[in-house]
Motif scaffolding. Structure first.
Motif, mmCIF file in Angstrom:
data_model
loop_
_atom_site.group_PDB
_atom_site.id
_atom_site.type_symbol
_atom_site.label_atom_id
_atom_site.label_comp_id
_atom_site.label_asym_id
_atom_site.label_seq_id
_atom_site.Cartn_x
_atom_site.Cartn_y
_atom_site.Cartn_z
ATOM 1 N N GLY A 173 -0.752 18.235 -0.670
ATOM 2 C CA GLY A 173 -1.753 17.559 0.143
ATOM 3 C C GLY A 173 -2.870 18.446 0.597
ATOM 4 N N GLY A 174 -4.039 17.833 0.684
ATOM 5 C CA GLY A 174 -5.211 18.381 1.337
ATOM 6 C C GLY A 174 -5.705 17.263 2.239
ATOM 7 N N ASP A 175 -6.804 16.620 1.874
ATOM 8 C CA ASP A 175 -7.207 15.415 2.585
ATOM 9 C C ASP A 175 -6.313 14.236 2.197
ATOM 10 N N ALA A 176 -5.917 14.192 0.935
ATOM 11 C CA ALA A 176 -5.000 13.154 0.465
ATOM 12 C C ALA A 176 -3.586 13.691 0.433
ATOM 13 N N LEU A 177 -2.631 12.817 0.594
ATOM 14 C CA LEU A 177 -1.223 13.146 0.440
ATOM 15 C C LEU A 177 -0.785 12.675 -0.940
ATOM 16 N N SER A 178 -0.282 13.600 -1.741
ATOM 17 C CA SER A 178 0.248 13.252 -3.058
ATOM 18 C C SER A 178 1.748 13.488 -3.036
ATOM 19 N N LEU A 179 2.491 12.512 -3.469
ATOM 20 C CA LEU A 179 3.947 12.674 -3.501
ATOM 21 C C LEU A 179 4.536 11.991 -4.714
ATOM 22 N N ARG A 180 5.679 12.524 -5.117
ATOM 23 C CA ARG A 180 6.393 11.974 -6.275
ATOM 24 C C ARG A 180 7.780 11.554 -5.812
ATOM 25 N N ARG A 181 8.153 10.323 -6.147
ATOM 26 C CA ARG A 181 9.461 9.805 -5.749
ATOM 27 C C ARG A 181 9.733 8.480 -6.445
ATOM 28 N N LYS A 182 10.995 8.076 -6.430
ATOM 29 C CA LYS A 182 11.322 6.738 -6.870
ATOM 30 C C LYS A 182 10.967 5.779 -5.756
ATOM 31 N N VAL A 183 10.221 4.752 -6.079
ATOM 32 C CA VAL A 183 9.743 3.851 -5.031
ATOM 33 C C VAL A 183 9.502 2.472 -5.627
ATOM 34 N N SER A 184 9.785 1.456 -4.866
ATOM 35 C CA SER A 184 9.440 0.084 -5.240
ATOM 36 C C SER A 184 8.243 -0.350 -4.402
ATOM 37 N N LEU A 185 7.597 -1.384 -4.835
ATOM 38 C CA LEU A 185 6.366 -1.820 -4.180
ATOM 39 C C LEU A 185 6.597 -2.167 -2.710
ATOM 40 N N ASN A 186 7.702 -2.809 -2.402
ATOM 41 C CA ASN A 186 7.931 -3.245 -1.018
ATOM 42 C C ASN A 186 8.235 -2.094 -0.076
ATOM 43 N N GLU A 187 8.406 -0.871 -0.608
ATOM 44 C CA GLU A 187 8.642 0.292 0.235
ATOM 45 C C GLU A 187 7.362 0.968 0.706
ATOM 46 N N LEU A 188 6.213 0.544 0.182
ATOM 47 C CA LEU A 188 4.962 1.213 0.526
ATOM 48 C C LEU A 188 4.677 1.239 2.030
ATOM 49 N N PRO A 189 4.815 0.131 2.751
ATOM 50 C CA PRO A 189 4.535 0.182 4.195
ATOM 51 C C PRO A 189 5.407 1.198 4.933
ATOM 52 N N ASP A 190 6.714 1.226 4.616
ATOM 53 C CA ASP A 190 7.600 2.176 5.287
ATOM 54 C C ASP A 190 7.217 3.608 4.939
ATOM 55 N N LEU A 191 6.828 3.846 3.690
ATOM 56 C CA LEU A 191 6.428 5.186 3.269
ATOM 57 C C LEU A 191 5.181 5.637 4.022
ATOM 58 N N CYS A 192 4.212 4.742 4.164
ATOM 59 C CA CYS A 192 2.992 5.075 4.911
ATOM 60 C C CYS A 192 3.310 5.317 6.386
ATOM 61 N N SER A 193 4.224 4.532 6.944
ATOM 62 C CA SER A 193 4.603 4.708 8.342
ATOM 63 C C SER A 193 5.238 6.071 8.561
ATOM 64 N N ARG A 194 6.112 6.484 7.640
ATOM 65 C CA ARG A 194 6.737 7.796 7.762
ATOM 66 C C ARG A 194 5.695 8.905 7.647
ATOM 67 N N ALA A 195 4.759 8.732 6.726
ATOM 68 C CA ALA A 195 3.710 9.743 6.557
ATOM 69 C C ALA A 195 2.874 9.873 7.828
ATOM 70 N N LEU A 196 2.585 8.746 8.479
ATOM 71 C CA LEU A 196 1.804 8.779 9.710
ATOM 72 C C LEU A 196 2.567 9.507 10.817
ATOM 73 N N THR A 197 3.862 9.303 10.881
ATOM 74 C CA THR A 197 4.684 10.006 11.870
ATOM 75 C C THR A 197 4.650 11.511 11.622
ATOM 76 N N PHE A 198 4.788 11.911 10.365
ATOM 77 C CA PHE A 198 4.727 13.338 10.032
ATOM 78 C C PHE A 198 3.348 13.921 10.340
ATOM 79 N N TYR A 199 2.305 13.114 10.140
ATOM 80 C CA TYR A 199 0.935 13.565 10.409
ATOM 81 C C TYR A 199 0.753 13.915 11.887
ATOM 82 N N GLY A 200 1.404 13.169 12.756
ATOM 83 C CA GLY A 200 1.258 13.398 14.192
ATOM 84 C C GLY A 200 2.227 14.412 14.767
ATOM 85 N N ALA A 201 3.115 14.959 13.960
ATOM 86 C CA ALA A 201 4.117 15.901 14.449
ATOM 87 C C ALA A 201 3.561 17.320 14.502
#
Length: 340
Positions: A173-201
């Motif tokens: 990551g720099g300005d964008a967060l790039s990640l590789r993982r197994k993921v389904s479409l319906n997991e996107l909101p939870d993934l973004c929520s976790r990323a936001l939590t990490f951003y504020g830590a």
């Protein structure tokens, strides 16, 4: 929907920015029914024969069979009262960099990565001759392997393995967060929520506390003061004949890949010339020819640098001129500050 290993590129829009205000002119957003309020944009750029097709003197019918097209996709979802942009292909080139949170991806990586399993670091050393470099290791390593000078280097990106493999198998990551993982479409909101939590830590302070020794200025009042001094310096440089460029120069805000687009052009003031290098002298000379000797403060955001090929086609990355300028000055009698 089955999970599939996917490379995801996620950006966080600034709090006051909506999807329609974050995309470049010509990008059409449509409702995306997968998630409430979500938006999507897809399309392609190009469609012409590649620029190299002229060199081997191909026959017209042979040349007409060659078409160069690039697809892009953008998805916007609203999670935890924030808009996220997920880009595919050349989708990142359709987002206005000023609309996203700087260092979002870097901050997430700092708070999630295993500090003993770093693989790559993008560093920038502002100076009279700004140096950008990417250091890579053949295996996961401690930060000491990258020869980072905490008093001079700005870390623009990191890549490594996260401590929690349920978040990703690889993060960068720099300005964008790039990640590789197994993921389904319906997991996107939870993934973004976790990323936001990490951003504020602030967990990063345990292993990367030194990163705060030199970093981008966030205080808008201080930024305004620095930009006033920058505009004054540019006005003086522009007034000289030829324009004087000793104290100011241009540098790519990211690691530059000449194989993608070996030329640049300046946008925002009807300059048609293209250049093989990013030079302040080209910018100021072109500006003087078009607009005279007065430099206006709105030029910093209205003018931009764009990668292109030798014909001026095939749009690549684009940055506001403000993000490419390097200028060192003293402010209020304090230590020198660098505008980059």
């Amino acid at each position: 929907m089955a999970e599939k290993t996917q490379n995801l590129s996620i950006r966080l829009l600034k709090p006051d920015v909506k999807p329609e205000d974050s995309v470049r002119q010509g990008v059409q957003l449509a409702d995306w029914p997968q998630f409430e309020g979500a938006k999507i944009a897809t399309g392609s750029v190009g469609g012409n024969p590649p620029s190299w097709a002229d060199f081997p003197a191909l026959a017209a019918d042979h040349k007409s069979q060659l078409f160069q097209r690039f697809a892009f996709g953008l998805i916007f979802i609203f999670v935890d009262n924030r808009w996220f942009a997920i880009s595919f292909g050349l989708g990142h080139s359709k987002i206005d960099p000023s609309a996203i949170e700087q260092d979002f991806g870097l901050k997430v990586v700092l708070n999630t990565v295993d500090h003993t399993k770093l693989r790559s670091a993008d560093l920038r050393t502002p100076d009279a001759n700004t140096v950008s470099r990417r250091s890579q290791t053949s295996r996961g390593s401690e930060q000491t392997a990258f020869d980072i000078d905490p008093e001079r280097d700005i870390v623009r990106g990191l890549l490594g393995e996260p401590k929690d493999k349920s978040f990703a198998t690889k993060v960068s990551g720099g300005d964008a967060l790039s990640l590789r993982r197994k993921v389904s479409l319906n997991e996107l909101p939870d993934l973004c929520s976790r990323a936001l939590t990490f951003y504020g830590a602030d967990d990063y302070k345990q292993q990367f506390s030194w990163i705060d020794q030199i970093r981008h200025v966030r205080d808008q009042a201080l930024i305004d003061k620095l930009e006033i001094k920058l505009v004054e310096a540019l006005s003086q440089a522009l007034a000289a004949d030829p324009p004087a460029t000793d104290d100011i120069h241009l540098a790519y805000p990211t690691i530059y890949d000449p194989d993608k687009a070996g030329w640049v052009r300046f946008r925002g003031f009807n300059l048609n010339e293209i250049y093989p290098d990013l030079e302040i002298s080209h910018y100021l000379s072109g500006l003087k020819a078009k607009n005279g000797a007065a430099y206006q403060d709105n030029y910093l955001v209205n003018h931009s640098v764009q990668e292109c090929d030798e014909t001026g086609q095939v749009p690549g990355e684009s940055w506001k001129i403000r993000d490419c300028l390097v200028f060192e000055t003293e402010l209020d009698g304090l230590a020198s500050a660098v505008v980059v």
